[in-house]
Write a protein that holds these residues in place. Structure first.
Motif, PDB file in Angstrom:
ATOM      1  N   UNK A  93       0.858  -1.185   0.000  1.00  0.00           N
ATOM      2  CA  UNK A  93       0.000   0.000   0.000  1.00  0.00           C
ATOM      3  C   UNK A  93       0.893   1.233   0.000  1.00  0.00           C
ATOM      4  N   UNK A  94       0.314   2.328  -0.419  1.00  0.00           N
ATOM      5  CA  UNK A  94       0.939   3.630  -0.261  1.00  0.00           C
ATOM      6  C   UNK A  94       0.063   4.439   0.673  1.00  0.00           C
ATOM      7  N   UNK A  95       0.623   5.500   1.215  1.00  0.00           N
ATOM      8  CA  UNK A  95      -0.144   6.400   2.068  1.00  0.00           C
ATOM      9  C   UNK A  95      -0.083   7.781   1.439  1.00  0.00           C
ATOM     10  N   UNK A  96      -1.254   8.368   1.246  1.00  0.00           N
ATOM     11  CA  UNK A  96      -1.351   9.691   0.641  1.00  0.00           C
ATOM     12  C   UNK A  96      -2.045  10.633   1.609  1.00  0.00           C
ATOM     13  N   UNK A  97      -1.617  11.879   1.577  1.00  0.00           N
ATOM     14  CA  UNK A  97      -2.295  12.899   2.369  1.00  0.00           C
ATOM     15  C   UNK A  97      -3.636  13.218   1.727  1.00  0.00           C
ATOM     16  N   UNK A  98      -4.615  13.523   2.554  1.00  0.00           N
ATOM     17  CA  UNK A  98      -5.928  13.930   2.065  1.00  0.00           C
ATOM     18  C   UNK A  98      -5.851  15.421   1.759  1.00  0.00           C
ATOM     19  N   UNK A  99      -6.043  15.808   0.494  1.00  0.00           N
ATOM     20  CA  UNK A  99      -5.927  17.225   0.143  1.00  0.00           C
ATOM     21  C   UNK A  99      -6.984  18.099   0.812  1.00  0.00           C
ATOM     22  N   UNK A 100      -8.105  17.503   1.234  1.00  0.00           N
ATOM     23  CA  UNK A 100      -9.176  18.264   1.868  1.00  0.00           C
ATOM     24  C   UNK A 100      -9.031  18.330   3.388  1.00  0.00           C
ATOM     25  N   UNK A 101      -8.172  17.469   3.959  1.00  0.00           N
ATOM     26  CA  UNK A 101      -7.969  17.421   5.400  1.00  0.00           C
ATOM     27  C   UNK A 101      -6.487  17.196   5.633  1.00  0.00           C
ATOM     28  N   UNK A 102      -5.768  18.220   5.992  1.00  0.00           N
ATOM     29  CA  UNK A 102      -4.318  18.151   6.141  1.00  0.00           C
ATOM     30  C   UNK A 102      -3.841  17.064   7.084  1.00  0.00           C
ATOM     31  N   UNK A 103      -4.658  16.704   8.062  1.00  0.00           N
ATOM     32  CA  UNK A 103      -4.263  15.650   8.999  1.00  0.00           C
ATOM     33  C   UNK A 103      -4.689  14.275   8.514  1.00  0.00           C
ATOM     34  N   UNK A 106      -4.906   8.664   3.377  1.00  0.00           N
ATOM     35  CA  UNK A 106      -5.544   7.607   2.608  1.00  0.00           C
ATOM     36  C   UNK A 106      -4.568   6.455   2.484  1.00  0.00           C
ATOM     37  N   UNK A 107      -5.037   5.247   2.667  1.00  0.00           N
ATOM     38  CA  UNK A 107      -4.260   4.047   2.338  1.00  0.00           C
ATOM     39  C   UNK A 107      -4.673   3.676   0.918  1.00  0.00           C
ATOM     40  N   UNK A 108      -3.679   3.437   0.062  1.00  0.00           N
ATOM     41  CA  UNK A 108      -3.936   3.170  -1.354  1.00  0.00           C
ATOM     42  C   UNK A 108      -3.239   1.866  -1.732  1.00  0.00           C
ATOM     43  N   UNK A 109      -3.970   0.937  -2.325  1.00  0.00           N
ATOM     44  CA  UNK A 109      -3.378  -0.334  -2.727  1.00  0.00           C
ATOM     45  C   UNK A 109      -2.467  -0.117  -3.931  1.00  0.00           C
ATOM     46  N   UNK A 110      -1.316  -0.783  -3.932  1.00  0.00           N
ATOM     47  CA  UNK A 110      -0.365  -0.702  -5.041  1.00  0.00           C
ATOM     48  C   UNK A 110      -0.540  -1.904  -5.967  1.00  0.00           C
ATOM     49  N   UNK A 111       0.155  -1.887  -7.078  1.00  0.00           N
ATOM     50  CA  UNK A 111       0.092  -3.038  -7.984  1.00  0.00           C
ATOM     51  C   UNK A 111       0.642  -4.285  -7.297  1.00  0.00           C
ATOM     52  N   UNK A 112       1.663  -4.124  -6.461  1.00  0.00           N
ATOM     53  CA  UNK A 112       2.183  -5.257  -5.693  1.00  0.00           C
ATOM     54  C   UNK A 112       1.132  -5.774  -4.714  1.00  0.00           C
ATOM     55  N   UNK A 113       0.393  -4.853  -4.091  1.00  0.00           N
ATOM     56  CA  UNK A 113      -0.683  -5.242  -3.182  1.00  0.00           C
ATOM     57  C   UNK A 113      -1.783  -5.999  -3.906  1.00  0.00           C
ATOM     58  N   UNK A 114      -2.099  -5.575  -5.115  1.00  0.00           N
ATOM     59  CA  UNK A 114      -3.101  -6.283  -5.920  1.00  0.00           C
ATOM     60  C   UNK A 114      -2.643  -7.705  -6.216  1.00  0.00           C
ATOM     61  N   UNK A 115      -1.361  -7.863  -6.556  1.00  0.00           N
ATOM     62  CA  UNK A 115      -0.831  -9.196  -6.876  1.00  0.00           C
ATOM     63  C   UNK A 115      -0.831 -10.101  -5.649  1.00  0.00           C
ATOM     64  N   UNK A 116      -0.459  -9.568  -4.491  1.00  0.00           N
ATOM     65  CA  UNK A 116      -0.448 -10.364  -3.261  1.00  0.00           C
ATOM     66  C   UNK A 116      -1.868 -10.753  -2.881  1.00  0.00           C
ATOM     67  N   UNK A 117      -2.823  -9.833  -2.991  1.00  0.00           N
ATOM     68  CA  UNK A 117      -4.216 -10.154  -2.683  1.00  0.00           C
ATOM     69  C   UNK A 117      -4.710 -11.290  -3.582  1.00  0.00           C
TER      70      UNK A 117
END
Length: 153
Positions: A93-103, A106-117
């Motif tokens: 997964x990657x972690x991204x900041x929420x542009x609408x809420x500075x604190x 978001x957890x975001x699945x990566x292509x590697x995460x898709x393959x492991x799932x």
């Protein structure tokens, strides 16, 4: 009649209800142990990883806030935080900041995460076939699912 720890008088559960409870708890533990062992033998991560990756895979855009992941899984917040950090270190997964809420994050699945799932699902599906489907007729499985759904509502 028995007294609860708060002193109120309550009727004890019936023998049948207690037997159902005990069987449900034992079966849940046994099945989870079997699935975990199947995943481990296949060299795959624990089932908790699959639960998070599945929810991210299902989510719009492959991303969720940690609180939404917690609501969709059986993981407690303190365990989820550690698991998300581990999944990020592993590149699943990657972690991204929420542009609408500075604190917010978001957890975001990566292509590697898709393959492991996907690899985990192949083993997990086999476990369900072996440990559940092979022991119940389709009618029994349907009835059991209906009964368990009634309890969980």
């Amino acid at each position: 009649m028995s007294k609860s720890s708060h002193g109120a008088t309550k009727q004890a559960p019936s023998s049948a209800a207690m037997q159902a409870w005990i069987a449900l708890m034992r079966t849940q533990k046994r099945l989870l142990d079997l699935v975990e062992n199947d995943l481990k033998r296949a060299g795959l991560p624990p089932l908790g990883w699959y639960d998070v990756l599945l929810e991210l895979w299902r989510a719009d855009g492959g991303r969720l806030r940690p609180l939404d992941i917690e609501k969709r899984t059986l993981l407690a917040q303190y365990n989820l935080s550690r698991l998300l950090a581990r999944l990020e270190r592993e590149g699943l997964i990657g972690v991204e900041a929420d542009p609408e809420d500075g604190r917010g994050k978001w957890a975001v699945i990566t292509s590697e995460g898709l393959a492991v799932r996907e690899a985990m699902w192949a083993v997990y599906a086999g476990s369900i076939r072996e440990h559940v489907q092979s022991k119940l007729s389709e009618d029994e499985a349907t009835r059991l699912g209906t009964l368990l759904a009634r309890i969980s509502t």
